[in-house]
Design an enzyme around this catalytic site. Structure first.
Site, PDB file in Angstrom:
ATOM      1  N   ASP A   1       0.819  -1.218   0.000  1.00 28.44           N
ATOM      2  CA  ASP A   1       0.000   0.000   0.000  1.00 28.44           C
ATOM      3  C   ASP A   1       0.855   1.271   0.000  1.00 28.44           C
ATOM      4  O   ASP A   1       1.861   1.359   0.714  1.00 28.44           O
ATOM      5  CB  ASP A   1      -0.862  -0.029   1.277  1.00 28.44           C
ATOM      6  CG  ASP A   1      -1.851   1.117   1.349  1.00 28.44           C
ATOM      7  OD1 ASP A   1      -2.823   1.104   0.584  1.00 28.44           O
ATOM      8  OD2 ASP A   1      -1.637   2.034   2.175  1.00 28.44           O
TER       9      ASP A   1
ATOM     10  N   GLU B   1       1.814  -0.260  -4.874  1.00 30.12           N
ATOM     11  CA  GLU B   1       0.821   0.764  -5.212  1.00 30.12           C
ATOM     12  C   GLU B   1       1.480   2.142  -5.188  1.00 30.12           C
ATOM     13  O   GLU B   1       1.813   2.658  -4.120  1.00 30.12           O
ATOM     14  CB  GLU B   1      -0.337   0.763  -4.216  1.00 30.12           C
ATOM     15  CG  GLU B   1      -1.448   1.700  -4.675  1.00 30.12           C
ATOM     16  CD  GLU B   1      -2.186   2.447  -3.567  1.00 30.12           C
ATOM     17  OE1 GLU B   1      -3.330   2.838  -3.800  1.00 30.12           O
ATOM     18  OE2 GLU B   1      -1.608   2.651  -2.488  1.00 30.12           O
TER      19      GLU B   1
HETATM   20  C1  NOJ Z   1      -4.328   3.257  -0.620  1.00 28.75           C
HETATM   21  C2  NOJ Z   1      -5.502   2.374  -0.381  1.00 28.75           C
HETATM   22  O1  NOJ Z   1      -5.835   1.714  -1.567  1.00 28.75           O
HETATM   23  C3  NOJ Z   1      -6.609   3.266   0.139  1.00 28.75           C
HETATM   24  O2  NOJ Z   1      -7.836   2.605   0.165  1.00 28.75           O
HETATM   25  C4  NOJ Z   1      -6.199   3.760   1.505  1.00 28.75           C
HETATM   26  O3  NOJ Z   1      -7.163   4.652   1.991  1.00 28.75           O
HETATM   27  C5  NOJ Z   1      -4.850   4.468   1.439  1.00 28.75           C
HETATM   28  N1  NOJ Z   1      -3.891   3.761   0.649  1.00 28.75           N
HETATM   29  C6  NOJ Z   1      -4.279   4.611   2.824  1.00 28.75           C
HETATM   30  O4  NOJ Z   1      -3.834   3.368   3.291  1.00 28.75           O
END
Ligand code: NOJ
Length: 533
Positions: free
Chosen positions: A208, A272
């Site tokens: 993430d 990500e």
């Molecule tokens: C990216 C995640 O996909 C999202 O849903 C989340 O709110 C943020 N990162 C914070 O972790």
């Protein structure tokens, strides 16, 4: 589920496989609390196998106060009771593996919940050994935050702790304090959590918010964003020069990779990072020591027009490092639904694009049904983004609504009112309705996934652009002597296109017969896959 033998030999699973994102709160409820859970996922494994995907990435199921629906973790190695427990988790992994399905977990290294023991200790006093596991700064001379950094979720990225008289940094909610990855013990502790899940048999991680992992050490202000306009997220008023994509991140990613590389069966690491292509490519690592797949989100933001899409693919392919394997994403739990962005008819064409491009595709739960964003009445809003910054269209609840499985009460998702509303048309728009309908988008997705699995050219073949006009985009995949042409009509009128004579493998138009009739035009909103003779 087994790929053809020649694919197994030299081609690891995450290169030929297709990933499906399960958003667990909304996949399947098994215990009647209106929220999906692990038992629910187990009950739907056969659906995923029949759909034809190879791996499921499950958004966070760890212990969490759920302020950001699981992305605020208070214990990285425990399952939140709302989803089940470790025994259920282990059973799910076994059941998935028994069906040839891989299991990918979410890993959230940037921040924890403010309820995490580490943060409770860190904020307890300035001399606590865990104080520097998080990012603490003195107030500015006027008592305000140390600098101008903004939270992605609205307001300053700094929250004052009156008990210890300092501010702590949070890229997201105040209840999601950022870990300090410059402290050596933080990395060690977080890598241990990777090991604990790998020891339980998982096949990889989606990591993430990786571009947020480090911030500029000088804590200088972020510069203003000259293109910010009223109506955009307040967080975007500043460029994130000092707060994302700092050089040290690549060392941290390489340390994660060393952990996964020590395990058998090729666990995958997916990152990500919402970044321009030239910055994204660095996340493969200069010598391939980074992510296997830094998520490529660019199809979600590129205008749905042939020239733009062709240019994106060209740019992406040409900037990929020699050791980099491509990947493509058309939807996730944070962005407007595919069918809302491009329209229902074009979402069929988009599915064909996603599943025939070179590189690993990731499908978001519900997009295989053509789900659109669901309007959320004000009293049902749950997403902190919408609650903090109402009315800007930032809320993510519309894309996180429950899977409509059938025409039974609550769409077969639950035995009670779900945590978010169902799509209003769930009685007609559901899996049961679509599964036996050869014209449904679900059937199209299944056919595409079958074809992809059976044609090495679609998984391994090179990519070459073929024809790009105002309305049409055609490309080919080539593997040795084999060639497959994919032609997509991105408009709603007939488009002349002289397809190479050959065998029609698949059309998005259910009325088009497979076979070898000569093709002189694509029908409105039609995508076609042809193997030239
Ligand atoms: C990216 C995640 O996909 C999202 O849903 C989340 O709110 C943020 N990162 C914070 O972790």
């Amino acid at each position: 589920m087994t790929p053809p033998a020649d694919l197994q030999a030299d081609f690891v699973w995450w290169k030929h496989g297709v990933i499906y994102q399960v958003y667990p709160r909304s996949f399947q409820d098994s215990n009647g609390d209106g929220v999906g859970d692990i038992e629910g996922i187990i009950a739907r494994l056969d659906y995923l196998v029949a759909l034809g995907v190879d791996a499921m990435w499950i958004s966070p199921i760890f212990r969490s106060p759920m302020k950001d629906f699981g992305y605020d973790i208070s214990d990285h190695t425990a399952i939140d009771p709302i989803f089940g427990d470790l025994a259920a988790f282990d059973w799910m992994v076994r059941q998935a593996h028994a069906r040839g399905l891989k299991v990918i977990l979410d890993f959230v290294p940037n921040h924890t919940s403010d309820r995490h023991l580490w943060f409770l200790e860190s904020r307890s006093n300035r001399t606590n050994p865990r104080r520097d596991w998080y990012i603490w700064r003195d107030p500015a001379p006027d008592g305000g935050p140390p600098n101008n950094w903004r939270s992605e979720f609205g307001g300053p990225a700094w929250t004052f702790d009156s008990h210890t008289g300092q501010y702590y940094y949070h890229a997201f909610l105040a209840s999601q304090p950022d870990l300090n990855w410059r402290h050596p013990h933080v990395g060690q502790a977080m890598l241990d959590t990777l090991r604990s899940w790998l020891d339980r048999g998982v096949d990889g991680f989606r990591v993430d918010a990786i571009h947020h992992l480090f911030e500029d050490e000088t804590f200088a202000d972020n510069p203003p964003n000259p293109i910010w306009r009223e109506g955009m997220s307040p967080a975007e008023q500043l460029l994130r020069t000092r707060t994302v994509d700092q050089a040290e991140v690549h060392g941290a990613v390489a340390s994660m990779r060393r952990v996964t590389d020590a395990y058998d069966d090729n666990p995958v690491l997916i990152g990500e990072a919402y970044l321009p292509l030239e910055r994204l490519m660095a996340y493969y690592g200069g010598a391939g020591e980074g992510f296997h797949l830094p998520f490529n989100f660019h199809l979600m933001t590129t205008p749905w027009r042939p020239q733009e899409i062709a240019a994106l693919i060209e740019a992406y392919e040409s900037q990929l490092p020699a050791h980099g394997w491509p990947n493509w994403v058309l939807g996730n739990h944070d962005r407007s639904r595919l069918a809302s962005r491009v329209g229902r008819s074009q979402s069929r064409v988009a599915a064909m694009l996603l599943l025939t491009l070179r590189g690993t595709p990731t499908l978001y739960q519900g997009d295989e049904l053509g789900m659109v964003d669901v309007p959320i009445p004000p009293d049902r809003v749950r997403d902190p983004l919408e609650l903090n910054m109402p009315g800007l269209g930032l809320g993510r609840d519309p894309v996180r609504t429950p899977m409509p499985w059938s025409g039974e009460p609550y769409a077969g998702f639950s035995s009670t009112e779900p945590w978010l509303p169902l799509n209003p048309d769930w009685r007609d728009m559901n899996v049961a309705r679509q599964i036996d309908d050869p014209a449904s988008i679900l059937s199209l997705n299944r056919a595409l996934l079958r074809l992809r699995r059976s044609e090495p050219c679609l998984t391994r073949g090179d990519y070459r652009a073929h024809t790009v006009t105002d309305q049409l985009f055609a490309f080919e995949r080539a593997l040795g002597e084999d060639r497959i042409v994919i032609a997509l009509n991105l408009g709603d009128s007939l488009q002349s296109f002289e397809a190479p004579r050959g065998l029609i493998l698949l059309s998005t138009d259910p009325d088009r017969k497979a076979g070898s009739e000569p093709i002189a035009a694509l029908r409105p909103n039609e995508g076609l896959i042809v193997r030239p003779r």
